[in-house]
Design an enzyme around this catalytic site. Sequence first.
Site, mmCIF file in Angstrom:
data_model
loop_
_atom_site.group_PDB
_atom_site.id
_atom_site.type_symbol
_atom_site.label_atom_id
_atom_site.label_comp_id
_atom_site.label_asym_id
_atom_site.label_seq_id
_atom_site.Cartn_x
_atom_site.Cartn_y
_atom_site.Cartn_z
ATOM 1 N N ASP A 81 0.260 30.439 -23.033
ATOM 2 C CA ASP A 81 0.986 29.438 -23.903
ATOM 3 C C ASP A 81 1.865 30.004 -24.921
ATOM 4 O O ASP A 81 1.660 31.153 -25.458
ATOM 5 C CB ASP A 81 0.143 28.597 -24.501
ATOM 6 C CG ASP A 81 0.786 27.377 -25.162
ATOM 7 O OD1 ASP A 81 1.922 27.055 -24.714
ATOM 8 O OD2 ASP A 81 0.435 26.796 -26.283
ATOM 9 N N GLY A 123 1.155 21.576 -34.810
ATOM 10 C CA GLY A 123 0.451 21.349 -35.922
ATOM 11 C C GLY A 123 -0.017 19.939 -36.242
ATOM 12 O O GLY A 123 0.118 19.063 -35.680
HETATM 13 P P1 13P Z 1 -0.306 20.348 -31.226
HETATM 14 O O1 13P Z 1 -0.259 21.002 -32.358
HETATM 15 O O2 13P Z 1 0.269 19.141 -31.248
HETATM 16 O O3 13P Z 1 -1.722 20.202 -30.758
HETATM 17 O O4 13P Z 1 0.285 21.127 -29.913
HETATM 18 C C1 13P Z 1 0.090 22.229 -29.365
HETATM 19 C C2 13P Z 1 1.027 22.818 -28.179
HETATM 20 O O5 13P Z 1 1.898 22.547 -28.177
HETATM 21 C C3 13P Z 1 0.456 24.012 -27.749
HETATM 22 O O6 13P Z 1 1.584 24.412 -27.020
HETATM 23 O O1 G3H Z 2 1.577 25.954 -29.503
HETATM 24 C C1 G3H Z 2 0.968 26.517 -30.401
HETATM 25 C C2 G3H Z 2 -0.431 26.540 -30.343
HETATM 26 O O2 G3H Z 2 -1.023 25.276 -30.991
HETATM 27 C C3 G3H Z 2 -1.328 27.459 -30.546
HETATM 28 O O3 G3H Z 2 -1.336 28.052 -31.876
HETATM 29 O O4 G3H Z 2 -0.576 30.471 -31.931
HETATM 30 O O5 G3H Z 2 -2.005 29.306 -33.577
HETATM 31 O O6 G3H Z 2 -2.697 29.958 -31.225
HETATM 32 P P1 G3H Z 2 -1.626 29.578 -32.157
HETATM 33 ZN ZN ZN Z 3 3.391 24.413 -27.943
#
Ligand code: 13P
Ligand code: G3H
Ligand code: ZN
Length: 307
Positions: free
Chosen positions: A81, A181
Site C-alpha cells: 500500500d 486517518g
Molecule cells: P483510512 O485511514 O480511512 O482507514 O484509509 C486507509 C487507506 O486508505 C490505506 O491506504
Molecule cells: O494509507 C495509509 C494507511 O493508513 C497506512 O498508514 O503509513 O501509518 O502505516 P501508515
Molecule cells: Zn490510502
Amino acid sequence: MLASYTDLLRKADKSHYAVGAFNINNLETLQAVVGAAEAERSPAIVSTSEGAISYAGLEILSCMVAHAAGRSSVPIGFHLDHGKDPDLVLHAIKHGAYTSVMFDGSSLPYEENVALTRKIVKAAHPKKIAVEAELGAIAGIEDFVSVAERDAHFTNPAQAVEFVKATRCDALAIAIGTSHGAYKFKTSSQLDFKRLEEINRLVKIPLVLHGASGVPSSIKAVCIRYGCKIDDARGVADTHVRKAVSHGICKVNIDTDLRIAFDAGLRIYLTQHPDVIDLRKILGSAKDLMGKVVRQKMRLLGSAGRS
Ligand code: 13P
Ligand code: G3H
Ligand code: ZN
C-alpha cells in the site's frame, strides 16, 4: 488461497461489489482479517504500508501473509500500500510475495508520476504482479474552499484516461474527497459523486477508494469511554461508501477503523481485567473487536458471501 489482485477486482467490478483492503501491521490484525474473510465467505486484500514494513519487516510480514493466505479457504490478495519509494516498490516486486503493489506518485508532478508508474508497471507485469496507481490528492473535501481548488487537487476525469493509457496500470486510486486517518470531515461526510460518476464513465480499469474508514460511532464511543481522546473523529458515512461502490469503486481501503477497534478492544480488556498480564488474552480481545469490524465492512461492501 493467495489470489490475484486483477481477478479479485474484475469479479467485484462485474458483480457490483467492492473488495476490502485492510492494512495490517502485526499477527493479530492479519488473523482478524483472514478470520473475518473466512467467516463471511468473502474475498479480501491484506495490505502493508511502507510504515508497516519499517515496523515489522517485509520478510516477516510476507511470510505470515503468504502462509495465512495460502491456507485460507477464501481468496486473499497481498498488496503493498502507498509505495512512494520506487526502490522499495521494485524490491517488493522482486521479492515476489505480493500479488499487487501500489506506486503512489500522487504528490509528484504529473509527468513524473506517469514515468515512474510506467517503470513500475514494466517491472511488475512480467512477474504477474498488478499495479495500483494514484492520481489526485487524497485530501478531505473541506481542505478546499472553492470548486476551482477542488478541481486542481481531485482526480481530473480526462487526465485519468490519459494517465491509465500512458502507464497501463491495473487499477486507479482516485481523489474525490476522502482522506486518511480519523479526522476526515469537520461536519458531515461528503464526497464528490459527480466526479466519481464521470471518472467511472471514462476510465475502464477498476477504481479504488482510499481513506474510506467510517469511524463507527459505537466503537468510537467505547474508545472515548475508556480514555481515548478522539472526540472529533469523523469518517465516511456507510451510505456514502455504499454509493461509491454502486458508482464503480471496486476496492475500498480501510486502516483507521481497525486501529480504533484495536484501541477499544485493548482498553476494555485492560480496564476490566487489571489482574491479567497474558498478552495473548489482551491482544486477543483487540483482535476479536477488529474481526467484528472487518466482518461489518465485508457486509457493507457487498463482498460477504462471494467466495
Ligand atoms: P483510512 O485511514 O480511512 O482507514 O484509509 C486507509 C487507506 O486508505 C490505506 O491506504
Ligand atoms: O494509507 C495509509 C494507511 O493508513 C497506512 O498508514 O503509513 O501509518 O502505516 P501508515
Ligand atoms: Zn490510502
